[in-house]
Write an enzyme that holds these catalytic residues in place. Structure first.
Site, PDB file in Angstrom:
ATOM      1  N   GLY A  87       0.796  -1.200  -0.058  1.00  0.00           N
ATOM      2  CA  GLY A  87      -0.110  -0.159  -0.058  1.00  0.00           C
ATOM      3  C   GLY A  87       0.900   1.179   0.054  1.00  0.00           C
ATOM      4  N   ASP A  94      -1.478   6.692   3.400  1.00  0.00           N
ATOM      5  CA  ASP A  94      -0.537   6.419   4.691  1.00  0.00           C
ATOM      6  C   ASP A  94       0.716   5.656   3.910  1.00  0.00           C
ATOM      7  OD1 ASP A  94      -2.880   6.975   5.846  1.00  0.00           O
ATOM      8  OD2 ASP A  94      -2.837   5.131   6.896  1.00  0.00           O
ATOM      9  N   ASP A 129       0.690  -8.236  -5.711  1.00  0.00           N
ATOM     10  CA  ASP A 129      -0.848  -7.890  -5.186  1.00  0.00           C
ATOM     11  C   ASP A 129      -1.040  -8.786  -4.035  1.00  0.00           C
ATOM     12  OD1 ASP A 129      -3.259  -6.915  -7.383  1.00  0.00           O
ATOM     13  OD2 ASP A 129      -3.674  -8.011  -5.402  1.00  0.00           O
ATOM     14  N   SER A 145      -9.992   0.081   0.524  1.00  0.00           N
ATOM     15  CA  SER A 145     -10.206   0.901   1.904  1.00  0.00           C
ATOM     16  C   SER A 145     -11.489   1.599   2.129  1.00  0.00           C
ATOM     17  CB  SER A 145      -8.884   1.751   2.216  1.00  0.00           C
ATOM     18  OG  SER A 145      -9.040   2.830   1.140  1.00  0.00           O
ATOM     19  N   SER A 195      -8.639  -1.006  11.989  1.00  0.00           N
ATOM     20  CA  SER A 195      -9.419   0.268  12.010  1.00  0.00           C
ATOM     21  C   SER A 195     -10.531   0.520  12.981  1.00  0.00           C
ATOM     22  CB  SER A 195      -9.991   0.184  10.652  1.00  0.00           C
ATOM     23  OG  SER A 195     -11.201   1.064  10.474  1.00  0.00           O
ATOM     24  N   GLU A 239     -13.273   1.553  12.348  1.00  0.00           N
ATOM     25  CA  GLU A 239     -14.459   0.698  11.685  1.00  0.00           C
ATOM     26  C   GLU A 239     -14.965  -0.476  12.546  1.00  0.00           C
ATOM     27  OE1 GLU A 239     -16.886   1.130   8.845  1.00  0.00           O
ATOM     28  OE2 GLU A 239     -16.563   3.176   9.634  1.00  0.00           O
ATOM     29  N   TYR A 297     -16.357  -3.980   4.602  1.00  0.00           N
ATOM     30  CA  TYR A 297     -14.844  -3.641   4.743  1.00  0.00           C
ATOM     31  C   TYR A 297     -14.622  -3.905   6.305  1.00  0.00           C
ATOM     32  CZ  TYR A 297     -11.341  -0.391   6.109  1.00  0.00           C
ATOM     33  OH  TYR A 297     -10.040   0.206   6.416  1.00  0.00           O
ATOM     34  N   LYS A 327     -11.791  -6.480   8.009  1.00  0.00           N
ATOM     35  CA  LYS A 327     -10.702  -5.798   8.948  1.00  0.00           C
ATOM     36  C   LYS A 327     -10.759  -6.342  10.077  1.00  0.00           C
ATOM     37  CE  LYS A 327      -8.412  -2.540   6.782  1.00  0.00           C
ATOM     38  NZ  LYS A 327      -7.134  -2.669   6.748  1.00  0.00           N
TER      39      LYS A 327
HETATM   40  P1  NAP Z   1      -5.629   4.195   0.503  1.00  0.00           P
HETATM   41  O1  NAP Z   1      -5.213   5.529   0.394  1.00  0.00           O
HETATM   42  O2  NAP Z   1      -6.847   3.552  -0.057  1.00  0.00           O
HETATM   43  O3  NAP Z   1      -4.525   3.334   0.179  1.00  0.00           O
HETATM   44  C1  NAP Z   1      -4.661   2.038  -0.324  1.00  0.00           C
HETATM   45  C2  NAP Z   1      -3.561   1.206  -0.899  1.00  0.00           C
HETATM   46  O4  NAP Z   1      -3.666  -0.135  -1.002  1.00  0.00           O
HETATM   47  C3  NAP Z   1      -2.921   1.718  -2.080  1.00  0.00           C
HETATM   48  O5  NAP Z   1      -1.615   1.735  -2.275  1.00  0.00           O
HETATM   49  C4  NAP Z   1      -3.529   0.769  -3.114  1.00  0.00           C
HETATM   50  O6  NAP Z   1      -3.050   0.730  -4.284  1.00  0.00           O
HETATM   51  C5  NAP Z   1      -3.269  -0.749  -2.302  1.00  0.00           C
HETATM   52  N1  NAP Z   1      -3.964  -1.921  -2.778  1.00  0.00           N
HETATM   53  C6  NAP Z   1      -5.328  -1.940  -2.807  1.00  0.00           C
HETATM   54  N2  NAP Z   1      -5.785  -3.238  -3.351  1.00  0.00           N
HETATM   55  C7  NAP Z   1      -4.406  -3.836  -3.213  1.00  0.00           C
HETATM   56  C8  NAP Z   1      -4.021  -5.187  -3.746  1.00  0.00           C
HETATM   57  N3  NAP Z   1      -5.137  -6.083  -4.037  1.00  0.00           N
HETATM   58  N4  NAP Z   1      -2.829  -5.525  -3.878  1.00  0.00           N
HETATM   59  C9  NAP Z   1      -1.788  -4.733  -3.640  1.00  0.00           C
HETATM   60  N5  NAP Z   1      -2.140  -3.468  -3.093  1.00  0.00           N
HETATM   61  C10 NAP Z   1      -3.421  -2.923  -2.980  1.00  0.00           C
HETATM   62  O7  NAP Z   1      -5.543   4.042   1.993  1.00  0.00           O
HETATM   63  P2  NAP Z   1      -4.994   4.879   3.145  1.00  0.00           P
HETATM   64  O8  NAP Z   1      -5.678   5.731   3.830  1.00  0.00           O
HETATM   65  O9  NAP Z   1      -3.526   4.834   3.077  1.00  0.00           O
HETATM   66  O10 NAP Z   1      -5.039   3.551   4.430  1.00  0.00           O
HETATM   67  C11 NAP Z   1      -3.939   2.527   4.669  1.00  0.00           C
HETATM   68  C12 NAP Z   1      -4.560   1.320   5.383  1.00  0.00           C
HETATM   69  O11 NAP Z   1      -5.323   1.816   6.576  1.00  0.00           O
HETATM   70  C13 NAP Z   1      -5.531   0.647   4.609  1.00  0.00           C
HETATM   71  O12 NAP Z   1      -5.522  -0.507   4.903  1.00  0.00           O
HETATM   72  C14 NAP Z   1      -6.817   1.160   5.241  1.00  0.00           C
HETATM   73  O13 NAP Z   1      -7.918   0.475   5.414  1.00  0.00           O
HETATM   74  C15 NAP Z   1      -6.440   1.580   6.654  1.00  0.00           C
HETATM   75  N6  NAP Z   1      -7.169   2.170   7.527  1.00  0.00           N
HETATM   76  C16 NAP Z   1      -7.182   3.651   7.068  1.00  0.00           C
HETATM   77  C17 NAP Z   1      -7.656   4.622   7.744  1.00  0.00           C
HETATM   78  C18 NAP Z   1      -7.621   6.054   7.196  1.00  0.00           C
HETATM   79  O14 NAP Z   1      -8.540   7.010   7.954  1.00  0.00           O
HETATM   80  N7  NAP Z   1      -6.907   6.572   6.172  1.00  0.00           N
HETATM   81  C19 NAP Z   1      -8.232   4.620   9.081  1.00  0.00           C
HETATM   82  C20 NAP Z   1      -7.910   3.138   9.579  1.00  0.00           C
HETATM   83  C21 NAP Z   1      -7.278   2.103   8.720  1.00  0.00           C
HETATM   84  P3  NAP Z   1      -3.345   1.567  -5.635  1.00  0.00           P
HETATM   85  O15 NAP Z   1      -2.705   3.047  -5.296  1.00  0.00           O
HETATM   86  O16 NAP Z   1      -2.692   0.933  -6.849  1.00  0.00           O
HETATM   87  O17 NAP Z   1      -4.709   1.607  -5.533  1.00  0.00           O
HETATM   88  N1  GDD Z   2     -17.243   9.003   1.214  1.00  0.00           N
HETATM   89  C1  GDD Z   2     -18.304   9.965   1.536  1.00  0.00           C
HETATM   90  N2  GDD Z   2     -18.945  10.453   0.543  1.00  0.00           N
HETATM   91  N3  GDD Z   2     -18.834   9.634   2.857  1.00  0.00           N
HETATM   92  C2  GDD Z   2     -19.850  10.655   2.879  1.00  0.00           C
HETATM   93  C3  GDD Z   2     -20.631  11.484   2.142  1.00  0.00           C
HETATM   94  C4  GDD Z   2     -19.958  11.421   0.817  1.00  0.00           C
HETATM   95  O1  GDD Z   2     -20.363  12.062  -0.228  1.00  0.00           O
HETATM   96  N4  GDD Z   2     -21.464  12.189   2.640  1.00  0.00           N
HETATM   97  C5  GDD Z   2     -21.231  11.945   4.052  1.00  0.00           C
HETATM   98  N5  GDD Z   2     -20.513  10.769   4.133  1.00  0.00           N
HETATM   99  C6  GDD Z   2     -20.234  10.141   5.599  1.00  0.00           C
HETATM  100  C7  GDD Z   2     -20.404   8.659   5.495  1.00  0.00           C
HETATM  101  O2  GDD Z   2     -21.511   8.254   5.526  1.00  0.00           O
HETATM  102  C8  GDD Z   2     -19.522   8.301   6.678  1.00  0.00           C
HETATM  103  O3  GDD Z   2     -20.536   8.255   7.739  1.00  0.00           O
HETATM  104  C9  GDD Z   2     -18.425   9.684   6.991  1.00  0.00           C
HETATM  105  O4  GDD Z   2     -19.020  10.530   5.865  1.00  0.00           O
HETATM  106  C10 GDD Z   2     -17.169   9.212   6.594  1.00  0.00           C
HETATM  107  O5  GDD Z   2     -16.927   8.504   5.424  1.00  0.00           O
HETATM  108  P1  GDD Z   2     -15.568   8.481   4.751  1.00  0.00           P
HETATM  109  O6  GDD Z   2     -14.769   9.604   4.557  1.00  0.00           O
HETATM  110  O7  GDD Z   2     -15.784   7.368   3.564  1.00  0.00           O
HETATM  111  O8  GDD Z   2     -14.780   7.230   5.695  1.00  0.00           O
HETATM  112  P2  GDD Z   2     -15.107   6.275   6.742  1.00  0.00           P
HETATM  113  O9  GDD Z   2     -15.527   6.678   7.905  1.00  0.00           O
HETATM  114  O10 GDD Z   2     -16.218   5.595   6.003  1.00  0.00           O
HETATM  115  O11 GDD Z   2     -13.871   5.041   6.516  1.00  0.00           O
HETATM  116  C11 GDD Z   2     -12.623   5.559   6.800  1.00  0.00           C
HETATM  117  O12 GDD Z   2     -12.117   5.564   7.777  1.00  0.00           O
HETATM  118  C12 GDD Z   2     -12.109   4.388   8.502  1.00  0.00           C
HETATM  119  C13 GDD Z   2     -11.807   4.483   9.663  1.00  0.00           C
HETATM  120  O13 GDD Z   2     -12.531   4.692  10.602  1.00  0.00           O
HETATM  121  C14 GDD Z   2     -11.662   4.979   5.495  1.00  0.00           C
HETATM  122  O14 GDD Z   2     -10.443   5.514   5.484  1.00  0.00           O
HETATM  123  C15 GDD Z   2     -11.477   3.692   6.099  1.00  0.00           C
HETATM  124  O15 GDD Z   2     -10.498   2.893   5.255  1.00  0.00           O
HETATM  125  C16 GDD Z   2     -10.906   3.594   7.635  1.00  0.00           C
HETATM  126  O16 GDD Z   2     -11.084   2.211   8.021  1.00  0.00           O
END
Ligand code: NAP
Ligand code: GDD
Length: 342
Positions: A8, A13, A63, A89, A130, A132, A153, A157
């Site tokens: 990733g 991240d 992958d 994600s 996460s 989540e 999702y 996780k």
């Molecule tokens: P992101 O921006 O969506 O990045 C996901 C990464 O995974 C990208 O590099 C993507 O590659 C790669 N990937 C997806 N499917 C794959 C596969 N089949 N094989 C290999 N690589 C693959 O996510 P992020 O926000 O950086 O989050 C990083 C991790 O933390 C994720 O596991 C996410 O679920 C978790 N997480 C995120 C948050 C948050 O708020 N950001 C919070 C809690 C947990 P491509 O660039 O090619 O698409």
């Molecule tokens: N994406 C999106 N688009 N969300 C919306 C919208 C919209 O137009 N309008 C309202 N929302 C609300 C969603 O219903 C959700 O309650 C909140 O905004 C946050 O949505 P996202 O930003 O898509 O993030 P997430 O909380 O569902 O998930 C992210 O955070 C998780 C950690 O708690 C992702 O980064 C996950 O990968 C990560 O695990």
């Protein structure tokens, strides 16, 4: 020189973590997916020609669906630390693609863990868990709070969380779960709610767009700054013993508050520009996530500095700035409301 392997690395991240580890003197190896277009825009600024002696960042095709490739790569690289950040994600998308999400976000984890065992390397393993996982369990949430996943999702996780813990107990592997609450940045994927809002604000401010369609504005999240959270991941792998930690700001903010702050920061009235579309609702919503990060603060010395509404302003400034630079492909090529993306 320590060596790290990041799945990733092309994501939000992964790009900040690669920066952090290179800054600490690591050799960094990243897994990237073969795509028909370049998918390295978040790490292009780290590029050094691998033929040069000072190069310390290497990319490898692979992958999470390909366990044999992961095992071969890990045996070749022999990293001291493995960070498994790759995943499908997006929560809303996981309702559209539940099987793919299970295969990547769930089974992908066991493929990496088995690759660690098969390659017989001595390494420390970080799993991107996460907030989540808490789903329907009300806040505040900490390491003792019961999980109640509310999406494909989160269910995937959940498997990854427990299998990581199981490998720690069964095989004495230094394996940890970082239970991270939402963290954002100017590099955040464009369809997550914060970035969708800040991009729309920048485009509306520039006269490129008039309105944006949103879903549930009442959801509450604990939004921190991604650049700070990767430091917490690294600290988990430097601890004396492996354990699971929550990283969060401890501050809850609704989508509506984030949105109002972002529009006001640009001198815009949100009510003139925001419309509702049920496309963005989820079949089961997570109403409120607010983390209690006191264990990470006490044991790792990690504390978030940037709070959600500061983050909204920081991201609006970055998107306005990005728009001022000609040739930003996302704004020229992709009409914000043109594609039915979630
Ligand atoms: P992101 O921006 O969506 O990045 C996901 C990464 O995974 C990208 O590099 C993507 O590659 C790669 N990937 C997806 N499917 C794959 C596969 N089949 N094989 C290999 N690589 C693959 O996510 P992020 O926000 O950086 O989050 C990083 C991790 O933390 C994720 O596991 C996410 O679920 C978790 N997480 C995120 C948050 C948050 O708020 N950001 C919070 C809690 C947990 P491509 O660039 O090619 O698409
Ligand atoms: N994406 C999106 N688009 N969300 C919306 C919208 C919209 O137009 N309008 C309202 N929302 C609300 C969603 O219903 C959700 O309650 C909140 O905004 C946050 O949505 P996202 O930003 O898509 O993030 P997430 O909380 O569902 O998930 C992210 O955070 C998780 C950690 O708690 C992702 O980064 C996950 O990968 C990560 O695990």
């Amino acid at each position: 020189m320590k060596r790290a392997f990041i799945t990733g690395i092309t994501g939000q991240d992964g790009s900040y973590l690669a920066e952090l580890l290179l800054g600490k003197g690591y050799e960094v190896h990243g897994l990237i997916r073969r795509a028909s277009t370049f998918n390295t825009s978040r790490i292009d600024h780290l590029y050094v020609d691998p033929h040069e002696p000072e190069a310390r960042l290497y990319l490898h095709y692979g992958d999470l669906s390909d366990g044999a490739r992961l095992a071969t790569l890990l045996a070749e690289i022999n990293p001291d630390e493995v960070y498994n950040l790759a995943a499908q994600s997006h929560v809303r998308v996981s309702f559209d693609e539940p099987e793919h999400t299970a295969d990547t976000t769930g089974t992908g984890t066991i493929r990496v863990l088995e690759a660690v065992r098969a390659s017989k390397i001595e390494t420390r393993y970080y799993q991107a868990s996460s907030s989540e996982l808490y789903g329907a369990t009300p806040p505040p949430q900490n390491e003792e709070t019961a999980f109640y996943p509310r999406s494909p999702y989160a269910a995937a996780k959940l498997y990854s969380f427990w299998i990581t813990k199981n490998y720690r107990e069964a095989y004495d592997l230094f394996a940890v779960n970082g239970i991270l609450f939402n963290h954002e940045s100017p590099r955040r994927g464009e369809t997550f709610v914060t970035r969708k809002i800040t991009r729309a604000v920048a485009a509306i401010k520039a006269g490129r767009q008039d309105h944006v369609y949103m879903g549930n504005l009442d959801a509450v999240r604990d939004w921190g700054y991604a650049a700070e959270y990767v430091e917490g991941m690294w600290r988990m792998l430097q601890a004396d013993t492996p354990d699971d930690y929550v990283l969060a700001t401890g501050v809850g903010t609704s989508v509506r508050e984030f949105l109002v702050t972002a529009f006001e920061h640009a001198g815009l009235n949100w009510e003139d520009h925001v419309r509702f579309d049920e496309r963005y609702l989820r079949p089961t919503e997570v109403d409120a996530l607010i983390g209690d990060p006191s264990k990470a603060e006490a044991e790792l010395g990690w504390k978030a500095k940037v709070h959600p509404l500061d983050l909204a302003r920081l991201m609006v400034d970055a998107d306005i700035e990005a728009l001022q630079h000609a040739g930003q492909p996302w704004i020229d090529r992709v009409p914000l409301e043109g594609w039915p993306l979630r």
